[in-house]
Design a protein around this motif. Structure first.
Motif, PDB file in Angstrom:
ATOM      1  N   GLY A  54      24.592  53.910  49.524  1.00 10.03           N
ATOM      2  CA  GLY A  54      23.836  53.163  50.516  1.00 10.03           C
ATOM      3  C   GLY A  54      24.068  51.679  50.405  1.00 10.03           C
ATOM      4  N   GLN A  55      23.652  50.978  51.431  1.00  9.87           N
ATOM      5  CA  GLN A  55      23.753  49.525  51.450  1.00  9.87           C
ATOM      6  C   GLN A  55      22.405  48.960  51.876  1.00  9.87           C
ATOM      7  OE1 GLN A  55      26.437  47.581  54.316  1.00  9.87           O
ATOM      8  NE2 GLN A  55      27.099  46.263  52.625  1.00  9.87           N
ATOM      9  N   LEU A  56      21.838  48.136  51.020  1.00 16.61           N
ATOM     10  CA  LEU A  56      20.548  47.512  51.301  1.00 16.61           C
ATOM     11  C   LEU A  56      20.686  46.584  52.495  1.00 16.61           C
ATOM     12  CD1 LEU A  56      18.032  48.143  49.445  1.00 16.61           C
ATOM     13  CD2 LEU A  56      20.226  48.655  48.413  1.00 16.61           C
ATOM     14  N   ASN A  72      24.324  46.553  46.276  1.00 13.10           N
ATOM     15  CA  ASN A  72      25.212  46.702  47.415  1.00 13.10           C
ATOM     16  C   ASN A  72      24.394  46.337  48.654  1.00 13.10           C
ATOM     17  OD1 ASN A  72      26.874  47.586  49.478  1.00 13.10           O
ATOM     18  ND2 ASN A  72      27.266  49.586  48.576  1.00 13.10           N
ATOM     19  N   SER A  73      24.677  45.186  49.248  1.00 13.20           N
ATOM     20  CA  SER A  73      23.812  44.715  50.329  1.00 13.20           C
ATOM     21  C   SER A  73      24.587  43.943  51.395  1.00 13.20           C
ATOM     22  CB  SER A  73      22.689  43.843  49.763  1.00 13.20           C
ATOM     23  OG  SER A  73      23.172  42.820  48.936  1.00 13.20           O
ATOM     24  N   GLY A 126      15.570  51.018  47.508  1.00 11.17           N
ATOM     25  CA  GLY A 126      16.409  50.353  46.510  1.00 11.17           C
ATOM     26  C   GLY A 126      15.711  50.265  45.164  1.00 11.17           C
ATOM     27  N   TRP A 129      24.151  57.761  44.459  1.00  9.28           N
ATOM     28  CA  TRP A 129      23.175  57.355  45.485  1.00  9.28           C
ATOM     29  C   TRP A 129      23.861  56.309  46.348  1.00  9.28           C
ATOM     30  CZ3 TRP A 129      17.386  56.989  43.925  1.00  9.28           C
ATOM     31  CH2 TRP A 129      16.592  56.846  45.062  1.00  9.28           C
ATOM     32  N   SER A 153      27.940  53.310  45.617  1.00  2.85           N
ATOM     33  CA  SER A 153      26.575  53.303  45.079  1.00  2.85           C
ATOM     34  C   SER A 153      25.794  52.099  45.600  1.00  2.85           C
ATOM     35  CB  SER A 153      26.612  53.274  43.555  1.00  2.85           C
ATOM     36  OG  SER A 153      25.312  53.215  43.017  1.00  2.85           O
ATOM     37  N   CYS A 154      24.489  52.277  45.729  1.00  2.00           N
ATOM     38  CA  CYS A 154      23.636  51.207  46.232  1.00  2.00           C
ATOM     39  C   CYS A 154      23.281  50.173  45.162  1.00  2.00           C
ATOM     40  CB  CYS A 154      22.366  51.786  46.859  1.00  2.00           C
ATOM     41  SG  CYS A 154      21.422  52.863  45.756  1.00  2.00           S
ATOM     42  N   MET A 188      19.455  51.264  53.825  1.00  4.10           N
ATOM     43  CA  MET A 188      18.343  51.399  52.878  1.00  4.10           C
ATOM     44  C   MET A 188      17.460  50.167  52.948  1.00  4.10           C
ATOM     45  SD  MET A 188      20.362  52.641  49.447  1.00  4.10           S
ATOM     46  CE  MET A 188      18.873  52.943  48.506  1.00  4.10           C
TER      47      MET A 188
END
Length: 151
Positions: A50-52, A97-98, A61, A48, A140-141, A56
């Motif tokens: 993505g980056q918050l 991951n943000s 999240g 999955w 991965s997020c 995302m």
């Protein structure tokens, strides 16, 4: 209600233990503690990504963190010889991951924490850390690790 009944009521089927992607073990038991290696978020069997705060939002999240919790439960089931042997969830550590501006890592991690409480009741409540990081393996997020006390 048994743990198996709770899982069934939640519509959760436990996955098999995933094969590690690098040089580590999926879990390690010492005495009555089981340490689960970090599990990354997957959606439809794929990482999955993505980056918050960029691709995302918090709600998605949380869904990713819940998906990680289900994978963690599958590994814990194997490590403990059954989820009925879990005395309590001791600690959860979450990496989100943000972007530098995103500050809701704790809310993302609730997706995992709330599921653990639903499955184990009071024994699912745990100590926790949630961190924002620049990147997680494979993009991965979310990645989460867990420590549990078992019989």
């Amino acid at each position: 209600m048994s743990i198996a009944d709770r899982l069934q009521a939640l519509g959760i089927t436990l996955p098999a233990v995933a094969t590690p992607a690098a040089s580590y073990l999926p879990y390690m038991r010492t005495g009555n503690l089981v340490f689960l290696s970090g599990h990354i978020a997957k959606k439809d069997g794929q990482v999955w990504v993505g980056q918050l705060g960029k691709t995302m939002g918090t709600a998605e999240g949380q869904q990713a963190a819940r998906a990680v919790a289900i994978d963690l439960l599958g590994t814990l089931n194997a490590a403990a010889g059954g989820l009925d042997k879990v005395v309590r969830i001791v600690k959860v550590m979450s990496l989100v991951n943000s972007t530098p501006e995103f500050t809701e890592q704790h809310l993302v991690t609730n997706g995992c924490s709330e599921l653990l409480a639903e499955v184990f009741g009071e024994a699912g409540r745990h100590a926790r850390s949630a961190f924002g990081v620049a990147q997680i393996p494979l993009g991965s997020c979310v990645e989460i690790e867990l420590i549990a006390e078992v019989q």
